[in-house]
Design a protein around this motif. Structure first.
Motif, PDB file in Angstrom:
ATOM      1  N   ASP A  26       0.815  -1.345  -0.177  1.00 28.66           N
ATOM      2  CA  ASP A  26       0.013  -0.083  -0.033  1.00 28.66           C
ATOM      3  C   ASP A  26       0.724   1.330  -0.130  1.00 28.66           C
ATOM      4  OD1 ASP A  26       0.929  -0.028   2.541  1.00 28.66           O
ATOM      5  OD2 ASP A  26      -0.952   1.035   3.428  1.00 28.66           O
ATOM      6  N   GLY A  27       2.137   1.160   0.392  1.00 28.27           N
ATOM      7  CA  GLY A  27       3.044   2.443   0.402  1.00 28.27           C
ATOM      8  C   GLY A  27       3.428   2.816  -0.900  1.00 28.27           C
ATOM      9  N   MET A  79       0.330   5.029  -1.830  1.00 25.11           N
ATOM     10  CA  MET A  79      -0.220   5.923  -1.519  1.00 25.11           C
ATOM     11  C   MET A  79       0.143   7.336  -1.793  1.00 25.11           C
ATOM     12  SD  MET A  79      -2.071   6.438   1.248  1.00 25.11           S
ATOM     13  CE  MET A  79      -2.130   4.949   2.363  1.00 25.11           C
ATOM     14  N   GLN A  80       1.123   7.529  -2.035  1.00 27.99           N
ATOM     15  CA  GLN A  80       1.414   8.741  -2.692  1.00 27.99           C
ATOM     16  C   GLN A  80       0.907   9.239  -3.702  1.00 27.99           C
ATOM     17  OE1 GLN A  80       5.915   9.862  -3.154  1.00 27.99           O
ATOM     18  NE2 GLN A  80       5.677  11.768  -4.095  1.00 27.99           N
ATOM     19  N   PHE A 109      -2.043   7.945  -4.709  1.00 25.97           N
ATOM     20  CA  PHE A 109      -3.413   8.184  -4.097  1.00 25.97           C
ATOM     21  C   PHE A 109      -3.561   9.372  -3.715  1.00 25.97           C
ATOM     22  CE2 PHE A 109      -6.506   7.216  -0.745  1.00 25.97           C
ATOM     23  CZ  PHE A 109      -7.520   7.001  -1.570  1.00 25.97           C
ATOM     24  N   TYR A 122       2.658  15.379   1.799  1.00 26.88           N
ATOM     25  CA  TYR A 122       2.992  13.966   1.787  1.00 26.88           C
ATOM     26  C   TYR A 122       3.963  13.446   2.637  1.00 26.88           C
ATOM     27  CZ  TYR A 122       3.129   9.280   0.762  1.00 26.88           C
ATOM     28  OH  TYR A 122       3.372   7.724   0.998  1.00 26.88           O
ATOM     29  N   SER A 179       3.814  11.283   5.868  1.00 25.71           N
ATOM     30  CA  SER A 179       4.439  10.419   6.304  1.00 25.71           C
ATOM     31  C   SER A 179       5.316  10.285   7.276  1.00 25.71           C
ATOM     32  CB  SER A 179       5.325  10.052   4.868  1.00 25.71           C
ATOM     33  OG  SER A 179       4.133   9.938   3.729  1.00 25.71           O
ATOM     34  N   TYR A 184      -9.228   3.912   4.142  1.00 25.48           N
ATOM     35  CA  TYR A 184      -8.576   4.423   2.922  1.00 25.48           C
ATOM     36  C   TYR A 184      -9.387   4.347   1.668  1.00 25.48           C
ATOM     37  CZ  TYR A 184      -4.099   5.053   5.469  1.00 25.48           C
ATOM     38  OH  TYR A 184      -3.115   5.158   6.625  1.00 25.48           O
ATOM     39  N   ILE A 190      -8.757  10.294   5.884  1.00 24.05           N
ATOM     40  CA  ILE A 190      -7.383   9.785   5.659  1.00 24.05           C
ATOM     41  C   ILE A 190      -6.909   9.842   7.064  1.00 24.05           C
ATOM     42  CG2 ILE A 190      -5.069   9.982   4.834  1.00 24.05           C
ATOM     43  CD1 ILE A 190      -6.915   9.080   2.616  1.00 24.05           C
ATOM     44  N   SER A 250      -5.587   6.526   9.301  1.00 21.05           N
ATOM     45  CA  SER A 250      -4.554   6.063   9.584  1.00 21.05           C
ATOM     46  C   SER A 250      -4.353   5.877  11.228  1.00 21.05           C
ATOM     47  CB  SER A 250      -3.590   7.385   9.257  1.00 21.05           C
ATOM     48  OG  SER A 250      -3.423   7.846   8.217  1.00 21.05           O
ATOM     49  N   PHE A 270      -7.097  -0.817  -1.985  1.00 20.37           N
ATOM     50  CA  PHE A 270      -7.139  -1.024  -0.568  1.00 20.37           C
ATOM     51  C   PHE A 270      -8.313  -1.839  -0.077  1.00 20.37           C
ATOM     52  CE2 PHE A 270      -5.511   3.470  -1.069  1.00 20.37           C
ATOM     53  CZ  PHE A 270      -4.361   3.346  -0.438  1.00 20.37           C
TER      54      PHE A 270
END
Length: 529
Positions: A348-349, A352-353, A355, A368, A372, A416, A425, A429, A493
């Motif tokens: 997912d990492g 993620m950016q 997304f 971002y 992070s 997510y 978001i 998290s 996700f």
């Protein structure tokens, strides 16, 4: 277990505990010695003292004595011992990452495509959008080659070295990767000073991977934790070391970006070299090995036995041998959970950016990066504190911790997937803040299902699987995101959440099955079917 007893050597075996004076005398078949250490049948002379195979001569009484002595150590003994090394390693890795990517991008632009300095310095401008796309694509390919070169040899090496370290100790496996990494960073410093093709940068991961790289470092460090902890204290120490490594990595990324921007391209590599050298010296001077064979090195036979086929067979026997309480099936199931959960958590990492940088969020790169770093710091501190409270003070079993962590991951993935605003978001998290505990408890669970003299083999398997998952995760999640981002950007996700459902089911099954079963370190080796 039957052996040819026509010719026996008598071996004096000290206990594995430093400072203990107890010894055991066992008759070791000469045929076993010759096969284990590749001694030709025609050799007339055998040395008086032989290192005994890791799974030979161990008894329930000896295992219980080791457990009692280990229980006398302070709760956080290994965390304190390894904390300076963990911080140095995490900082060095974090500092070098952004600098290496930037160096690769500069070499791709200037040497690979032969673009002018004017173009390379202004790739973010609209007039050079075509050149920027070319540089981005080529750099991504070189980064992929770097990952493959860094990972594959290290995985193969870890299969041999994990078994070897069970017999000869963890110190040499810790030292080797830092020596190779130091030489690789010295080479990178030269590459940063002299313009050359980006292909030459790929020599650096060759140097580091041939000495083990991060795969062997993780294997040796967590095996060392297994040597000096009990079932009660292992998860605590693993959580602290894992959390410290995440914290140091985040801090290193900030430090690397700052020095890269203000002090030039070479300075991060200078700092990395210094920290790697400091790590090597710390291991050499501070880390103690509890394994007796490491105290009297016999380099000819020790190093020769590293590349023996027997090492591969020992790893296979660790997975295939029958164990009390159906532990063999549980080990295989938990290893599958390791592969599946790491693939999801790392995968997912990789998207993620992307997304968050597009509609409906439209985050900037700077925002971002800040998000992070903050998320990683909060997650590291939270799961360290949670494991300490739940494990030490409330006595929550590892399997229950794994179930809670898996539920946390599933909740985060679903959050997510339906998020359309920033606060959603942040909420997702927060729900997933406990999910990284999965890796911690898997290490603790698996090391609790095997003997002490098998911990290195198990940790090498975990490190190998964990090294494969970035490739699997990126492959799955990036392709799914590319195919579905136009109609549902969060679909990948949802996929991750459903992939974690079997993990939850397996942990629940293992939790029920292991209740009432002694999963300590007094397990006797069962005969093979």
């Amino acid at each position: 277990m039957e052996h040819d007893r026509s010719s026996l050597n008598v071996a004096i075996i000290p206990t594995e505990l430093s400072g203990a004076g107890d010894v055991a005398v066992v008759a070791v078949p000469e045929s076993l010695v010759r096969s284990q250490y590749s001694v030709p049948d025609g050799a007339d002379h055998l040395p008086d003292k032989w290192p005994v195979p890791a799974n030979y001569g161990t008894t329930e009484k000896a295992q219980e004595a080791q457990e009692r002595e280990t229980a006398k150590l302070p709760t956080y003994y290994t965390a304190i011992r390894l904390a300076p090394l963990t911080l140095l390693f995490g900082l060095a890795h974090g500092i070098a990452g952004p600098a290496y990517t930037e160096l690769m991008k500069i070499r791709v632009c200037g040497q690979y495509f032969n673009y002018t300095e004017e173009v390379c310095q202004h790739l973010d401008e609209k007039m050079y959008i075509h050149q920027a796309d070319n540089v981005r694509s080529a750099t991504a390919h070189f980064q992929l080659y770097n990952t493959l070169i860094s990972t594959i040899p290290s995985i193969l090496f870890s299969i041999l070295l994990g078994s070897w370290s069970d017999q000869y100790g963890r110190k040499i496996p810790m030292l080797l990767p830092f020596f190779g990494t130091f030489m690789a960073q010295v080479y990178i410093v030269l590459c940063a000073h002299f313009p050359m093709s980006p292909a030459f940068l790929l020599i650096s991961p060759v140097i580091s991977s041939l000495s083990g790289g991060g795969v062997i470092i993780n294997m040796a460090m967590f095996s060392y934790i297994g040597d000096y902890t009990t079932k009660r204290t292992r998860a605590l120490n693993i959580a602290i070391i894992d959390g410290a490594m995440f914290l140091a990595g985040n801090a290193g990324s900030f430090l690397g970006g700052y020095t890269l921007q203000n002090d030039g391209l070479e300075v991060p590599f200078y700092i990395n070299c210094a920290m790697t050298a400091a790590s090597f010296l710390y291991i050499l001077l501070v880390i103690r090995d509890r394994h007796p064979q490491a105290a009297k090195p016999r380099l000819r036979f020790e190093c020769g036995s590293l590349f023996s086929v027997e090492r591969v067979k020992e790893n296979w026997r660790t997975l295939s041998m029958k164990r009390p309480g159906n532990a063999r099936q549980h080990i295989l199931l938990v290893l599958f959970c390791m592969l599946l959960s790491s693939t999801c958590l790392i995968g997912d990492g990789s998207i993620m950016q992307l997304f968050l940088e597009f509609r409906p969020f439209n985050w900037t790169v700077e925002f971002y990066t800040l998000y992070s770093a903050i998320q990683g710091t909060i997650s590291s501190v939270t799961f360290m504190a949670a494991v300490i409270v739940l494990r030490k003070y409330l006595g929550v079993p590892d399997t229950v911790l794994a179930i809670l962590a898996t539920i946390s991951a599933i909740g985060a993935f679903f959050g997510y997937s339906i998020a359309v605003t920033n606060w959603m978001i942040y909420a997702a998290s927060a729900v997933g803040v406990f999910r990284m505990v999965i890796i911690v408890v898997i290490r603790s669970l698996l090391s609790g299902m095997v003997r002490r003299n098998e911990i290195g083999k198990v940790m090498s398997l975990i490190s190998s699987l964990h090294s494969v998952t970035p490739l699997l995760g990126s492959l799955i999640f990036t392709n799914v995101f590319a195919a579905t981002s136009a109609w549902w950007p969060g679909f990948c996700f949802v996929l991750g959440a459903f992939m974690m459902v079997p993990v939850l089911a397996i942990f629940a099954y293992v939790d029920v099955a292991r209740r009432g079963v002694d999963v300590g370190y007094n397990l006797l080796e069962s005969e093979e079917e």
